[in-house]
Write a protein that holds these residues in place. Sequence first.
Motif, short mmCIF file in Angstrom:
data_model
loop_
_atom_site.label_atom_id
_atom_site.label_comp_id
_atom_site.label_asym_id
_atom_site.label_seq_id
_atom_site.Cartn_x
_atom_site.Cartn_y
_atom_site.Cartn_z
N PHE A 55 0.84 -1.20 0.00
CA PHE A 55 0.00 0.00 0.00
C PHE A 55 0.88 1.25 0.00
O PHE A 55 0.65 2.18 -0.78
N ILE A 56 1.90 1.28 0.87
CA ILE A 56 2.75 2.48 0.98
C ILE A 56 3.45 2.75 -0.34
O ILE A 56 3.51 3.89 -0.80
N LEU A 57 3.96 1.68 -0.99
CA LEU A 57 4.68 1.87 -2.25
C LEU A 57 3.76 2.45 -3.31
O LEU A 57 4.10 3.42 -3.99
N GLY A 58 2.57 1.87 -3.41
CA GLY A 58 1.61 2.37 -4.40
C GLY A 58 1.23 3.81 -4.11
O GLY A 58 1.19 4.65 -5.01
N TYR A 59 0.98 4.07 -2.82
CA TYR A 59 0.57 5.41 -2.43
C TYR A 59 1.69 6.41 -2.69
O TYR A 59 1.44 7.53 -3.16
N PHE A 74 12.31 4.49 8.54
CA PHE A 74 11.18 3.84 7.87
C PHE A 74 10.47 2.86 8.80
O PHE A 74 9.25 2.76 8.77
N VAL A 75 11.25 2.14 9.62
CA VAL A 75 10.63 1.19 10.55
C VAL A 75 9.67 1.91 11.50
O VAL A 75 8.57 1.43 11.77
N GLY A 76 10.10 3.10 11.96
CA GLY A 76 9.24 3.87 12.85
C GLY A 76 7.90 4.16 12.20
O GLY A 76 6.85 4.05 12.84
N ALA A 77 7.94 4.51 10.91
CA ALA A 77 6.69 4.82 10.22
C ALA A 77 5.89 3.54 9.97
O ALA A 77 4.68 3.49 10.14
N TYR A 78 6.61 2.48 9.58
CA TYR A 78 5.93 1.24 9.17
C TYR A 78 5.29 0.54 10.36
O TYR A 78 4.20 -0.02 10.25
N ALA A 79 5.99 0.59 11.51
CA ALA A 79 5.47 -0.09 12.70
C ALA A 79 4.09 0.45 13.07
O ALA A 79 3.23 -0.28 13.56
N TYR A 103 6.86 10.23 3.24
CA TYR A 103 5.52 10.08 2.65
C TYR A 103 4.66 9.12 3.46
O TYR A 103 3.47 9.36 3.63
N ALA A 104 5.27 8.05 3.97
CA ALA A 104 4.51 7.11 4.80
C ALA A 104 4.00 7.83 6.05
O ALA A 104 2.85 7.66 6.46
N ASN A 105 4.87 8.67 6.65
CA ASN A 105 4.47 9.41 7.83
C ASN A 105 3.35 10.37 7.53
O ASN A 105 2.44 10.55 8.35
N MET A 106 3.42 11.02 6.35
CA MET A 106 2.35 11.94 5.96
C MET A 106 1.02 11.23 5.92
O MET A 106 0.02 11.71 6.45
N PHE A 107 1.02 10.04 5.28
CA PHE A 107 -0.24 9.32 5.20
C PHE A 107 -0.68 8.86 6.57
O PHE A 107 -1.86 8.89 6.92
N LEU A 108 0.30 8.44 7.38
CA LEU A 108 -0.02 7.93 8.71
C LEU A 108 -0.73 8.98 9.55
O LEU A 108 -1.82 8.73 10.08
N VAL A 109 -0.13 10.18 9.66
CA VAL A 109 -0.76 11.19 10.52
C VAL A 109 -2.10 11.62 9.92
O VAL A 109 -3.05 11.91 10.66
#
Lengths: 369, 170
Positions: free
Chosen positions: A26-30, A93-98, A273-279
């Motif tokens: 999902f993250i890669l696609g996003y 990245f692990v911080g965001a992915y976890a 970018y993962a963090n942006m989507f996360l928050v």
Amino acid sequence: MEQFIHDLIGNDLLATIVWCVLPLVFILGYAIVAILAEMKSASWFQDRLGPMRTGPWGIFQPFADVLKLLMKEDIVPARADKILFNLAPVIVFVGAYAAFAVLPFASEYVGADLNLGLFYLIAVSSFGVLGIIMGGWASNNKYSLLGAMRSAAQIVSYEVPSATALLIVAMMVGSLNLQDIITAQSGGFWNWFILGGPKSDVVLASGAVIHADIGNFVFLPLLLATFVIYYLSALAETNRTPFDIPEGESELVGGYHTEYSGMKFGMFFMAEYANMFLVSAVAAVVFFGGWQSPWGITLGEALDIPVLTLLEGVFWTAAKGFFFVFVMMWLRWTLPRLRVDQLMYMCWKVLIPASFALALVVGFIVVIR
Amino acid sequence: MSGTLVLFTFLAIVAVASALLMVTRLNPITSAMYLILNFISLAGLYLTLKAQFIAVIQIMVYAGAIMVLVLFVIMLLNLEDEDALYEHIPWTKYIMFVLGAAFIVEMIIITGLAGAPVVPAMSPEAATIGTVEYIGKALYSSYLLPFEMTSILLLSAMIGAIVLAKKRFP
């Protein structure tokens, strides 16, 4: 959802691995979509066309960029601390992915339905800053170090108002479970926490009942302010403009990732970018009903098709998340960067006192009602 | 071997190894990194004991906030000659050995007296003690006074830090 994957694959170990890798897909696609969106929105805000040459309307530009990052020479500075330098992008990245482990995408699709979901989310999202410090220090470059220091000061400071804002809603629900928080907002957009929370009694999965009535509209201004506090802090925590002083290129070259090239830089980029989507997704879950549709009912439930319900849930989570990601891009190309002292003033003298005052008032009303 | 035992063995080995490495590394930043690894493995150990709240707090407060602060201080101070900070007393080395030996003997006596380690089965109530609800109730009912006193202590420490940081008093 998890059961479905197990049935589909058969092998338990393999199914678990697939289950764990799903958010990565999902993250890669996003990220691909978001990179193009960022370039396109940036150019529209500046009255340009943006990338137009790679593919029709430039839609292959992100692929070209990723390919470029993959093929670039991977340079490690001679006097850098090699181990920490290589480890830093991974930790970020692990911080965001976890954190994606507890993010509910639909009623039936949540990686781990933790009772401490919200709390866990706050804890692991504070983890990425360690990677930033490691990267900045290990680069053995004064700009990197300065950027890392700024980032650490910024993220540690802004964690306080963002966590307090999230806990205000947790206080109203009486649970830290993210699914409970979403269930509390079921029944339509007027029950979302941004509009004051549930207006009638809600029964949670655990059997606990949230007593609520139309009087919950008193929370509307309070929770609106809470959301603004959360969103501003989230913006600062992800190092996005107007809070991007850790990588302010006009003063610090590139901040903590000055010395990074190739795919290691790509990892930092992807983590951002993962963090942006996360928050954004957390804002959607906590204030905007998560996977609930705005009118409270889903087509899948009406027609009794579970798969459709699942897809609708994922759609609403992604749609709400993407909307707030877009707002971030919008702000980035609209507002200038803050100064360091303005940044700290904003956090310690405006957002933190305001969030504490809101927590007191909301807590008081919740108790006496 | 049960799953919990495997987890415990793994986490315990990581915890002890990272603690040892943290003490023996010369570079303070590397030491700090091993300390973070140690904190994370401890959080894992708390999880095997069903203390979820403590585990998350361990990551949030120690691995997150406190270690960021520690790294910050190490980088800001930029210690060049740490040896000047140490007071060299020749006989500390011997005391170290004596104390270490005493500790090992103590451990042997304690484990010897207790016999083979018996891990009691976890009672159903034990799982609920680690939850936020339980800790919150306990903090705000039976332990209200110590809780409030701790808060006041922290507040006074905070005010003290601000007073010390201010150079001139108005």
